[in-house]
Design an enzyme around this catalytic site. Structure first.
Site, PDB file in Angstrom:
ATOM      1  N   LYS A 117       0.830  -1.201   0.000  1.00 19.91           N
ATOM      2  CA  LYS A 117       0.000   0.000   0.000  1.00 19.91           C
ATOM      3  C   LYS A 117       0.858   1.242   0.000  1.00 19.91           C
ATOM      4  O   LYS A 117       0.665   2.177  -0.794  1.00 19.91           O
ATOM      5  CB  LYS A 117      -0.932  -0.015   1.216  1.00 19.91           C
ATOM      6  N   THR A 158      -2.226   8.914   2.590  1.00 23.42           N
ATOM      7  CA  THR A 158      -2.620   9.136   3.981  1.00 23.42           C
ATOM      8  C   THR A 158      -3.781   8.251   4.399  1.00 23.42           C
ATOM      9  O   THR A 158      -3.718   7.585   5.440  1.00 23.42           O
ATOM     10  CB  THR A 158      -2.986  10.619   4.201  1.00 23.42           C
ATOM     11  N   TYR A 159      -4.856   8.239   3.602  1.00 23.43           N
ATOM     12  CA  TYR A 159      -6.013   7.461   4.059  1.00 23.43           C
ATOM     13  C   TYR A 159      -5.795   5.962   3.838  1.00 23.43           C
ATOM     14  O   TYR A 159      -4.930   5.544   3.093  1.00 23.43           O
ATOM     15  CB  TYR A 159      -7.316   7.937   3.422  1.00 23.43           C
ATOM     16  N   GLU A 160      -6.605   5.168   4.534  1.00 19.58           N
ATOM     17  CA  GLU A 160      -6.481   3.703   4.555  1.00 19.58           C
ATOM     18  C   GLU A 160      -5.110   3.264   5.075  1.00 19.58           C
ATOM     19  O   GLU A 160      -4.581   2.237   4.669  1.00 19.58           O
ATOM     20  CB  GLU A 160      -6.733   3.114   3.159  1.00 19.58           C
ATOM     21  N   GLY A 161      -4.549   4.064   5.975  1.00 14.71           N
ATOM     22  CA  GLY A 161      -3.251   3.723   6.556  1.00 14.71           C
ATOM     23  C   GLY A 161      -2.180   4.685   6.091  1.00 14.71           C
ATOM     24  O   GLY A 161      -1.776   4.649   4.929  1.00 14.71           O
TER      25      GLY A 161
END
Length: 335
Positions: A117, A158-161
């Site tokens: 990711k 930034t989002y989802e970790g």
């Protein structure tokens, strides 16, 4: 709609309350060994060896039942509060376990997913910025669609970790696995390469089998595909070395003269790939409607498209903008 959701929630909770589900903790792997091929559980160094759970206080084996039938088994890590693995019975048409499929325990899956990711979003975000700057002033124009792509995609770092946290989780797992390998434990799954004590020796090109049939068109097409793929893979690898040259120098893996050779090789590969660059990009099959870009057009009519885009801009609806009459002209009359 909100009232309907609350009304539907009540029967759903009532339905769940009457489903005869049960989770029970067992002390022996043999209590739920019917989920393993040949009743043989995975070998996880330091956790599960020869079918025995080494730390009964930390790792708990949970058998999940439904209608008095055991449906799957989970080995749970009570300290990290995460499953080590879950196993269910395969009910497909092909008997047995697929070949060359090792156990993918869940910490490995988490480390792999977290690292991928962060890596993929960082690389994509950097690529967008490189494209934007490479296009000069046109890259800043919204008609290139690069500002919209940048704004939309940057948030994925930034989002989802958050990427730094994701990379730290992967690094923590790798360091832990490395220490286990140094202690002599046999690792499995995606970190099994740490078991190797010696570096992998490269195979000479002459040892590779010849697979191209010069009389078969499809075989020749495959050869061209492999050639393009190997060239791109080599360019990607060398570019990674060039960007992180300090790490390779500090580790003593490369010398300064070798880094100079890397730079020259990258330039040679770019010259080799350049005639096919457009075709390689078009192979991703992003249509003009998806890109919505005056620069990334399939027909290559960049400047004509930019001119048409400028004519459609609200700022160019009139020959002289309204702001001139509203602000500039009154000031000029006072001079």
């Amino acid at each position: 709609m909100s009232l309907l959701k609350h009304l539907l929630l009540l029967p759903a909770l009532l339905l769940l309350s009457i489903i005869p589900t049960e989770s029970r903790v067992v002390t022996s792997i043999t209590d739920c060994d019917n989920f393993f091929l040949g009743q043989t559980p995975p070998h996880i160094p330091g956790i599960l060896e020869a079918g025995n759970i080494l730390d009964q206080n930390r790792y708990k084996l949970i058998c999940q039942t439904l209608h008095d039938t055991t449906t799957f088994v989970t080995l749970y890590d009570t300290r990290n509060r995460i499953p080590v693995f879950s196993a269910a019975k395969y009910r497909g048409s092909t008997p047995g376990r697929p070949k060359k499929l090792g156990w993918m325990i869940e910490p490995q899956l988490h480390a792999l997913a977290a690292g991928l990711k962060a890596f993929t979003t960082w690389v994509a975000n950097t690529g967008i910025e490189v494209c934007r700057m490479s296009c000069g002033g046109h890259g800043y124009s919204r008609c290139s669609s690069l500002p919209d792509i940048y704004v939309t995609f940057t948030a994925t770092c930034t989002y989802e970790g958050e990427n730094t946290v994701m990379m730290l989780q992967t690094a923590r797992y790798l360091v832990k696995s490395y220490r286990q390998a140094r202690e002599g434990r046999q690792l499995s799954g995606i970190v099994s390469y740490l078991n190797e004590q010696q570096r992998v020796q490269p195979h000479p090109v002459s040892s590779r089998p010849t697979v191209v049939n010069i009389n078969d068109l499809s075989s020749l097409v495959e050869a061209y595909k492999l050639r393009a793929a190997s060239t791109l893979a080599l360019l990607y690898a060398l570019q990674g070395v060039a960007l992180n040259s300090g790490d390779f120098l500090q580790a003593g893996l490369l010398t300064v003269p070798q880094l100079a050779q890397v730079t020259q090789r990258i330039k040679a590969l770019l010259a080799e790939i350049r005639p096919n660059a457009v075709a390689l990009v078009d192979a991703f099959d992003y249509r003009d409607e998806m890109l919505n870009s005056a620069l990334g057009r399939y027909d290559g009519n960049v400047y004509e498209s930019m001119f048409e885009w400028a004519k459609r801009s609200p700022l160019n609806r009139t020959e002289v903008h309204d702001a001139y009459y509203k602000y500039m002209k009154p000031l000029q009359s006072k001079l």
